[in-house]
Design a protein around this motif. Structure first.
Motif, PDB file in Angstrom:
ATOM      1  N   ALA A  28     -36.640  57.571 -50.651  1.00  0.00           N
ATOM      2  CA  ALA A  28     -36.316  57.575 -49.685  1.00  0.00           C
ATOM      3  C   ALA A  28     -36.765  56.569 -48.415  1.00  0.00           C
ATOM      4  O   ALA A  28     -37.554  56.535 -48.668  1.00  0.00           O
ATOM      5  N   GLN A  29     -36.134  55.708 -48.333  1.00  0.00           N
ATOM      6  CA  GLN A  29     -35.719  54.441 -47.390  1.00  0.00           C
ATOM      7  C   GLN A  29     -35.698  54.096 -45.864  1.00  0.00           C
ATOM      8  O   GLN A  29     -35.040  54.246 -45.934  1.00  0.00           O
ATOM      9  N   PRO A  30     -37.062  54.615 -44.968  1.00  0.00           N
ATOM     10  CA  PRO A  30     -36.622  54.816 -43.930  1.00  0.00           C
ATOM     11  C   PRO A  30     -36.685  53.538 -43.582  1.00  0.00           C
ATOM     12  O   PRO A  30     -35.715  52.961 -42.366  1.00  0.00           O
ATOM     13  N   THR A  31     -37.366  51.965 -44.332  1.00  0.00           N
ATOM     14  CA  THR A  31     -36.896  50.935 -43.985  1.00  0.00           C
ATOM     15  C   THR A  31     -36.971  50.156 -44.931  1.00  0.00           C
ATOM     16  O   THR A  31     -38.093  51.003 -46.096  1.00  0.00           O
ATOM     17  N   ARG A  96     -41.893  47.840 -40.490  1.00  0.00           N
ATOM     18  CA  ARG A  96     -41.341  47.966 -38.950  1.00  0.00           C
ATOM     19  C   ARG A  96     -40.803  47.035 -38.913  1.00  0.00           C
ATOM     20  O   ARG A  96     -41.282  46.005 -39.499  1.00  0.00           O
ATOM     21  N   TYR A  97     -39.609  46.756 -38.467  1.00  0.00           N
ATOM     22  CA  TYR A  97     -38.775  45.316 -38.152  1.00  0.00           C
ATOM     23  C   TYR A  97     -37.484  45.426 -36.762  1.00  0.00           C
ATOM     24  O   TYR A  97     -36.892  46.892 -36.992  1.00  0.00           O
ATOM     25  N   ASP A  98     -37.470  44.870 -36.439  1.00  0.00           N
ATOM     26  CA  ASP A  98     -36.194  44.718 -35.298  1.00  0.00           C
ATOM     27  C   ASP A  98     -35.258  44.298 -36.333  1.00  0.00           C
ATOM     28  O   ASP A  98     -35.071  43.332 -37.034  1.00  0.00           O
ATOM     29  N   GLY A  99     -33.797  45.325 -35.954  1.00  0.00           N
ATOM     30  CA  GLY A  99     -32.721  45.103 -36.694  1.00  0.00           C
ATOM     31  C   GLY A  99     -32.604  45.901 -37.993  1.00  0.00           C
ATOM     32  O   GLY A  99     -33.045  46.769 -38.087  1.00  0.00           O
ATOM     33  N   ARG A 106     -26.430  46.034 -49.568  1.00  0.00           N
ATOM     34  CA  ARG A 106     -27.090  47.745 -49.366  1.00  0.00           C
ATOM     35  C   ARG A 106     -28.033  47.148 -47.556  1.00  0.00           C
ATOM     36  O   ARG A 106     -28.643  46.061 -47.760  1.00  0.00           O
ATOM     37  N   SER A 107     -27.866  47.643 -46.712  1.00  0.00           N
ATOM     38  CA  SER A 107     -28.434  47.219 -45.633  1.00  0.00           C
ATOM     39  C   SER A 107     -29.538  48.351 -45.085  1.00  0.00           C
ATOM     40  O   SER A 107     -29.111  49.668 -45.397  1.00  0.00           O
ATOM     41  N   PHE A 108     -30.634  48.197 -44.790  1.00  0.00           N
ATOM     42  CA  PHE A 108     -31.703  48.946 -44.208  1.00  0.00           C
ATOM     43  C   PHE A 108     -32.035  48.927 -42.627  1.00  0.00           C
ATOM     44  O   PHE A 108     -32.708  47.932 -42.670  1.00  0.00           O
ATOM     45  N   PRO A 109     -31.448  49.319 -41.615  1.00  0.00           N
ATOM     46  CA  PRO A 109     -31.921  49.328 -40.740  1.00  0.00           C
ATOM     47  C   PRO A 109     -33.223  49.915 -40.316  1.00  0.00           C
ATOM     48  O   PRO A 109     -33.428  50.838 -41.451  1.00  0.00           O
ATOM     49  N   ASP A 110     -33.822  49.549 -38.865  1.00  0.00           N
ATOM     50  CA  ASP A 110     -35.404  50.190 -38.577  1.00  0.00           C
ATOM     51  C   ASP A 110     -34.603  51.056 -37.157  1.00  0.00           C
ATOM     52  O   ASP A 110     -34.287  50.662 -36.631  1.00  0.00           O
ATOM     53  N   ALA A 111     -34.272  52.097 -37.892  1.00  0.00           N
ATOM     54  CA  ALA A 111     -33.296  53.762 -36.778  1.00  0.00           C
ATOM     55  C   ALA A 111     -33.940  53.554 -35.877  1.00  0.00           C
ATOM     56  O   ALA A 111     -33.671  53.992 -34.758  1.00  0.00           O
ATOM     57  N   GLY A 112     -35.242  53.688 -35.744  1.00  0.00           N
ATOM     58  CA  GLY A 112     -36.410  53.920 -34.468  1.00  0.00           C
ATOM     59  C   GLY A 112     -36.888  52.814 -34.264  1.00  0.00           C
ATOM     60  O   GLY A 112     -37.514  52.533 -32.763  1.00  0.00           O
ATOM     61  N   TRP A 113     -36.517  51.441 -34.535  1.00  0.00           N
ATOM     62  CA  TRP A 113     -37.414  50.544 -33.886  1.00  0.00           C
ATOM     63  C   TRP A 113     -37.494  50.567 -32.560  1.00  0.00           C
ATOM     64  O   TRP A 113     -36.049  50.383 -31.962  1.00  0.00           O
ATOM     65  N   LEU A 119     -37.435  58.590 -40.093  1.00  0.00           N
ATOM     66  CA  LEU A 119     -37.795  59.799 -41.558  1.00  0.00           C
ATOM     67  C   LEU A 119     -36.523  59.819 -41.326  1.00  0.00           C
ATOM     68  O   LEU A 119     -36.177  59.798 -43.087  1.00  0.00           O
ATOM     69  N   GLY A 120     -36.154  60.914 -41.106  1.00  0.00           N
ATOM     70  CA  GLY A 120     -34.402  61.188 -41.394  1.00  0.00           C
ATOM     71  C   GLY A 120     -33.765  60.567 -41.552  1.00  0.00           C
ATOM     72  O   GLY A 120     -32.154  60.947 -42.168  1.00  0.00           O
ATOM     73  N   ALA A 121     -33.468  58.962 -40.974  1.00  0.00           N
ATOM     74  CA  ALA A 121     -31.946  58.374 -41.070  1.00  0.00           C
ATOM     75  C   ALA A 121     -32.643  56.884 -42.554  1.00  0.00           C
ATOM     76  O   ALA A 121     -32.140  56.451 -42.689  1.00  0.00           O
ATOM     77  N   ALA A 122     -33.717  57.686 -43.611  1.00  0.00           N
ATOM     78  CA  ALA A 122     -33.973  57.313 -44.553  1.00  0.00           C
ATOM     79  C   ALA A 122     -32.581  57.169 -45.649  1.00  0.00           C
ATOM     80  O   ALA A 122     -31.672  58.580 -45.787  1.00  0.00           O
ATOM     81  N   ILE A 123     -32.896  56.285 -46.445  1.00  0.00           N
ATOM     82  CA  ILE A 123     -31.916  55.733 -47.123  1.00  0.00           C
ATOM     83  C   ILE A 123     -31.698  56.580 -48.499  1.00  0.00           C
ATOM     84  O   ILE A 123     -32.638  55.665 -48.935  1.00  0.00           O
ATOM     85  N   PRO A 124     -31.366  57.108 -48.990  1.00  0.00           N
ATOM     86  CA  PRO A 124     -31.879  57.193 -50.446  1.00  0.00           C
ATOM     87  C   PRO A 124     -31.086  56.815 -51.435  1.00  0.00           C
ATOM     88  O   PRO A 124     -30.846  56.641 -51.306  1.00  0.00           O
ATOM     89  N   LEU A 125     -32.363  56.211 -52.821  1.00  0.00           N
ATOM     90  CA  LEU A 125     -32.342  55.892 -53.760  1.00  0.00           C
ATOM     91  C   LEU A 125     -32.728  56.508 -54.984  1.00  0.00           C
ATOM     92  O   LEU A 125     -33.305  56.784 -54.825  1.00  0.00           O
TER      93      LEU A 125
END
Length: 145
Positions: A28-31, A96-99, A106-113, A119-125
């Protein structure tokens, strides 16, 4: 390998192995580029690791940071030692990164930045997509020799 390492998909998610540690792609990829850095021992307390495991962290974290800098060009990196559900010593490594970062369509945003990682916004692979992420990330570790 211990239960935590197996839970995070070893051996299929293995990126790099050291004497005392393994580096795994986090399913699961939060970023983009999130990893699990897990001690190979059965220790459930950081202080219970042998001295060699602590000493080796300098080498392991250097390898992680070089690989992730090349892979996702992070602005900051978080090492989270949570160990609540998974008891053996391990860190969640979250670049961590902005954006966002884009990979494999697929896009992987850093929702907490710029605050704590979400971690709850992680994209499962899973399946072929997780295998492709492992192959891609592994290349950045192999390139280091």
């Amino acid at each position: 390998m211990n239960a935590t390492i197996e839970k995070f998909g070893w051996p299929g998610t293995l990126l790099c192995s050291f004497d005392h540690w393994v580096v795994l792609a986090r399913p699961a990829q939060p970023t983009l580029g999130s990893l699990v850095l897990a001690a190979r021992s059965q220790a459930t307390a950081f202080s219970d690791l042998p001295p060699g495991a602590h000493a080796e962290l300098a080498t392991v974290t250097k390898a992680i940071e070089i690989a992730l800098r090349q892979a996702v060009d992070y602005a900051q990196i978080n090492y989270l030692m949570l160990m609540m559900a998974d008891r053996e010593v391990h860190f969640h490594v979250v670049p961590r990164y902005d954006g966002q970062r884009d990979w494999n369509g697929r896009s992987f945003p850093d929702a907490g930045w710029p605050k704590v990682p979400d971690l709850g916004a992680a994209i499962p692979l899973a399946g072929d997509e997780l295998a492709a992420l492992v192959d891609w990330l592994k290349g950045f570790f192999v390139a280091q020799g």
